[in-house]
Design an enzyme around this catalytic site. Structure first.
Site, PDB file in Angstrom:
ATOM      1  N   ASP A  31     -26.588  12.853  24.632  1.00 26.85           N
ATOM      2  CA  ASP A  31     -27.234  13.791  23.823  1.00 26.85           C
ATOM      3  C   ASP A  31     -28.693  13.788  23.855  1.00 26.85           C
ATOM      4  OD1 ASP A  31     -27.361  15.808  21.852  1.00 26.85           O
ATOM      5  OD2 ASP A  31     -27.598  14.309  20.240  1.00 26.85           O
ATOM      6  N   HIS A  84     -29.558  17.567  22.789  1.00 27.01           N
ATOM      7  CA  HIS A  84     -30.215  16.471  21.620  1.00 27.01           C
ATOM      8  C   HIS A  84     -29.878  17.265  20.385  1.00 27.01           C
ATOM      9  CE1 HIS A  84     -33.336  13.519  20.114  1.00 27.01           C
ATOM     10  NE2 HIS A  84     -32.595  13.655  19.037  1.00 27.01           N
ATOM     11  N   LEU A  91     -26.930  -1.473  15.034  1.00 23.20           N
ATOM     12  CA  LEU A  91     -25.831  -1.389  13.809  1.00 23.20           C
ATOM     13  C   LEU A  91     -26.509  -1.222  12.479  1.00 23.20           C
ATOM     14  CD1 LEU A  91     -22.582  -1.402  13.715  1.00 23.20           C
ATOM     15  CD2 LEU A  91     -22.904  -3.637  12.501  1.00 23.20           C
ATOM     16  N   GLY A  92     -27.447  -0.122  12.540  1.00 24.28           N
ATOM     17  CA  GLY A  92     -28.143   0.513  11.407  1.00 24.28           C
ATOM     18  C   GLY A  92     -27.252   1.415  10.671  1.00 24.28           C
ATOM     19  N   ARG A 142     -32.047   7.437  22.006  1.00 25.54           N
ATOM     20  CA  ARG A 142     -33.161   7.974  22.775  1.00 25.54           C
ATOM     21  C   ARG A 142     -32.913   7.777  24.165  1.00 25.54           C
ATOM     22  NH1 ARG A 142     -34.343  10.410  18.732  1.00 25.54           N
ATOM     23  NH2 ARG A 142     -36.189  10.224  17.630  1.00 25.54           N
ATOM     24  N   GLU A 145     -36.511  14.602  28.241  1.00 27.05           N
ATOM     25  CA  GLU A 145     -35.862  15.778  27.746  1.00 27.05           C
ATOM     26  C   GLU A 145     -37.097  16.860  27.167  1.00 27.05           C
ATOM     27  OE1 GLU A 145     -34.603  14.649  23.133  1.00 27.05           O
ATOM     28  OE2 GLU A 145     -33.704  13.611  24.800  1.00 27.05           O
TER      29      GLU A 145
HETATM   30  C1  8YV Z   1     -34.193  14.978  15.305  1.00 27.60           C
HETATM   31  C2  8YV Z   1     -33.548  12.688  15.969  1.00 27.60           C
HETATM   32  O1  8YV Z   1     -33.899  16.334  15.286  1.00 27.60           O
HETATM   33  O2  8YV Z   1     -34.129  11.944  13.974  1.00 27.60           O
HETATM   34  C3  8YV Z   1     -34.118  11.817  15.019  1.00 27.60           C
HETATM   35  O3  8YV Z   1     -34.755  10.492  15.312  1.00 27.60           O
HETATM   36  O4  8YV Z   1     -33.548  12.362  17.221  1.00 27.60           O
HETATM   37  C4  8YV Z   1     -33.323  13.895  15.589  1.00 27.60           C
HETATM   38  O5  8YV Z   1     -32.409  13.933  14.740  1.00 27.60           O
HETATM   39  C5  8YV Z   1     -35.847  15.124  16.113  1.00 27.60           C
HETATM   40  O6  8YV Z   1     -36.212  14.044  16.517  1.00 27.60           O
HETATM   41  C6  8YV Z   1     -36.462  15.875  15.149  1.00 27.60           C
HETATM   42  O7  8YV Z   1     -37.503  15.975  15.694  1.00 27.60           O
END
Ligand code: 8YV
Length: 320
Positions: A263, A286, A159-160, A239, A268
Site C-alpha cells: 500500500d 496508499h 505491534l502498536g 511506509r 510514492e
Molecule cells: C494518511 C498515513 O492518509 O496516517 C498515516 O500515517 O499514512 C495515512 O493514513 C496520510 O499520511 C495522510 O497524510
C-alpha cells in the site's frame, strides 16, 4: 481566534480549509504562484502549520523539516493529518518547543481492515482473478489455483495500535502470530523476536506496520526477505522507506519470496515499473485510511488539536 494564524502546507480537503477558516486566519501555501515570496510575507506571523503525510501531499507538499520550520519565528504547533509523522522533523520541533500533533486511534480499525484485505487479496490473487474474468478468460478455463492463508504464521513488525488491531483480526482468521518491535511487550502473549530477520525466519507472512523514519529505514532488506522463504508473503501498509525496494523487486523476480501486497512505496506516488509489470504483487495507492468517514475523522482531529491548543487548553494528541 484572530491572532492565531495558520499556514496549510499541503493541498488538503477544501472543506477542512473552510472549517479552519471558521476559527483562524488561514494561509494556503500549496496553491501560490510564487510560494517563496508568499512565505516571506506570511511567515513572521504564522503560529500554526498544517502538515500532511505522503498521500495527501501527493508530491505537492512542503517538507516540514528543520530548514522549513526555522523560517517561522513564532511557530508554536505543527498539526499533522496522519498518524505517521516521518514527514516532520520532530527533533527540531522538540528542541524549539514546537508542539507536534498527529491523528491516532481514529484510523486504527480502518487501516487494520485494509491490511487484512490486502493480505487476502495477495494470497488468493483477488485482483488478478477479477482481471481474468473481465478479460473473458473464464469462458476458456477456470482460474489457476492459488496459495492459501491456511496454516500460515504471521509476523508483525511494529505491534502498536494498528499492529494489535491487525493481530486481533488475524487471530479470527486462525493465524499463528509473532512480532518484532523495539521492545518486547510484557502484556503481549505473542512470540517476540528481537530482529526482523529472526521474525522472518519464524514466519511465512511478514506484515510491516512500524513507523517510518531513520530508525526503521530499510529494515526489511534482502536478508530478511530470504529468511521469509519461497512461500513468503510481504505486506507493507506502513511506509515504503521500511523496505529496501530494490531488494524486494529482486526477491520477487528471483522467487526468493512468493508474493507481496503493498500500500506504500519508497517514492510514492511513483511506483517502480518492475513491480507494475509483476503478476505476483497487489499494489494499492496508499489507501489504508482512505475511507470518507475515516479521513473526515482524521481531518476533524487535526482541526480540534489546533482549536484546543490555540485556546490555551493544550493539544489533544501531541506526539511528545
Ligand atoms: C494518511 C498515513 O492518509 O496516517 C498515516 O500515517 O499514512 C495515512 O493514513 C496520510 O499520511 C495522510 O497524510
Amino acid at each position: 481566534m484572530p491572532d492565531f494564524e495558520i499556514l496549510v502546507t499541503a493541498p488538503i480537503n477544501p472543506a477542512v480549509i473552510a472549517a479552519l477558516e471558521a476559527q483562524f486566519p488561514v494561509h494556503c501555501l500549496f496553491n501560490q504562484v510564487d510560494p517563496e515570496a508568499f512565505l516571506q510575507s506570511v511567515a513572521p506571523t504564522v503560529r500554526g502549520l498544517v502538515a500532511a503525510g505522503p498521500i495527501l501531499a501527493n508530491g505537492v507538499s512542503f517538507a516540514t523539516d528543520g530548514a522549513f520550520m526555522s523560517g517561522f519565528p513564532n511557530l508554536e504547533i505543527v498539526a499533522n493529518i496522519g498518524v505517521g509523522f516521518d514527514n516532520i522533523d520532530t527533533a527540531y520541533a522538540k528542541a524549539n518547543n514546537i508542539v507536534v500533533t498527529n491523528t491516532p486511534d481514529v484510523l486504527t480499525d480502518e487501516t487494520a481492515d485494509l491490511a487484512m484485505a490486502l493480505l487476502l487479496a495477495t494470497v488468493r490473487e483477488i485482483p488478478q482473478a477479477d482481471q481474468y474474468l473481465r478479460a473473458g478468460n473464464w469462458l476458456r478455463k477456470p482460474y489457476r489455483l492459488t496459495a492459501s492463508l491456511r496454516g500460515r504464521r504471521l509476523g508483525i513488525i511494529g505491534l502498536g495500535r494498528i499492529g494489535k488491531a491487525i493481530a486481533h483480526r488475524a487471530q479470527a482468521f486462525g493465524l499463528e502470530i509473532a512480532y518484532h518491535g523495539r521492545n518486547q511487550q510484557p502484556d503481549v502473549v505473542f512470540a517476540y523476536h528481537a530482529t526482523p530477520r529472526a521474525l522472518a525466519e519464524a514466519c511465512d507472512i511478514l506484515m510491516v506496520v512500524a513507523p517510518g523514519g531513520p530508525e526503521t529505514r530499510g529494515m526489511v532488506d534482502a536478508n530478511v526477505l530470504t529468511a521469509l522463504g519461497p512461500d513468503g508473503i510481504l505486506i507493507n501498509i506502513a511506509r515504503g522507506s521500511l523496505v529496501d525496494e530494490a531488494a524486494l523487486i529482486a526477491a520477487l523476480q528471483n522467487k526468493h519470496i512468493l508474493a507481496a501486497g503493498l500500500d506504500v512505496f519508497a517514492s510514492e506516488p511513483k511506483v517502480p515499473e518492475e513491480l507494475i509489470a509483476m503478476d505476483q504483487v497487489v499494489l494499492l495507492p496508499h489507501v489504508g485510511s482512505g475511507s470518507r468517514a475515516t479521513r473526515a475523522a482524521m481531518d476533524q482531529l487535526m482541526v480540534d488539536n489546533l482549536i484546543s491548543f490555540a485556546s490555551g487548553r493544550g493539544p489533544l494528541t501531541p506526539i511528545f
